[in-house]
Motif scaffolding. Structure first.
Motif: not given
Length: 158
Positions: A1-10
């Motif tokens: 989750y955190n890795r995806l959030y860092k790149t997608m920001r949404s």
């Protein structure tokens, strides 16, 4: 989750990507299905239907995408929701056992206390293994100042 959030920001972008990936994976299995799929039904979580439609991969674009509020009224969506919730609760229990804590769901004083206890036992560097780091709970658990609150308005992005 955190890795995806860092790149997608949404969170909506992450949900759209997840929905698109699941649809694509299922479409890759369509030869095994008695009747090939003609549509995918999804809960409408974003203000714009384009969020998921734009995330679809090639096979997902071959079928109709239906997005609606309260999509769980459809039996297939309700069943998928039950299976997903079971998987979430099961994995949360496993994660709790691995770090020797009972990990409560949601946002509450119990969640804050557990996050602080985790940081005390395992250190702040490992908090990302159990917490969504852009949430206020993570800042509080580490003794950091909370990010300022932003008012959410339908159709707006922070």
């Amino acid at each position: 989750y955190n890795r995806l959030y860092k790149t997608m920001r949404s969170v909506n972008a992450m949900l759209a990507w997840g929905h698109a990936r699941v649809i694509e994976n299922l479409m890759q299995q369509r030869a095994r299905m008695i009747a090939p799929p003609v549509r995918a039904i999804s809960d409408r979580f974003a203000s714009s239907r384009d969020v998921v439609a734009k995330a679809l991969l090639p096979l997902g674009r071959e079928i109709e995408l239906v997005q609606r509020h309260k999509a769980e009224e459809d039996l297939a969506v309700a069943a998928a929701s039950i299976l997903a919730r079971h998987e979430f609760v099961t994995r949360l229990g496993q994660l709790g056992k691995a770090c020797a804590l009972t990990l409560p769901k949601g946002a509450s004083a119990a969640v804050d206390a557990t996050a602080k206890a985790f940081v005390e036992q395992h250190g702040p560097a490992k908090l990302s293994q159990i917490a969504k780091m852009h949430f206020r709970t993570a800042a509080r658990a580490q003794g950091l100042p909370e990010p300022p609150k932003t008012e959410w308005k339908k159709g707006s992005r922070p």
